[in-house]
Motif scaffolding. Sequence first.
Motif: not given
Length: 104
Positions: A19-33, A35-36, A60-67
């Motif tokens: 689960l931790g590996e997947v969580w880190r992969a999801l967080l890594a998307v923050g390099e492109y999009v 996240m607050i 948390d994202f700034a707006d629905s477009e970012t999400r």
Amino acid sequence: MIRHIVLLKPKLSIDENALGEVWRALLAVGEYVPMISAEWGRNISPENLDRGYSAGFTMDFADSETRDAYLVHPAHKAAAEQLVALLDGGVEGVLVFDFDIQAG
């Protein structure tokens, strides 16, 4: 601001590292999009109302477009596919709830 809440029913055979590996992969998307904020954890509620959802996270994202940009990003799609494979019932083991955080 949009709060993205994801509740999970991991398979009993899955260890925390997977689960931790997947969580880190999801967080890594923050390099492109951007996240607050993003947080992950296991259910610790004493109310016994979890219905089997024993883990979850919020972003948390700034707006629905970012999400929306996060949701369609190829890195998110790949991590989400990995996550679903770890869940009891596959996609039935995930619950997603987003809401707009109103100021004041």
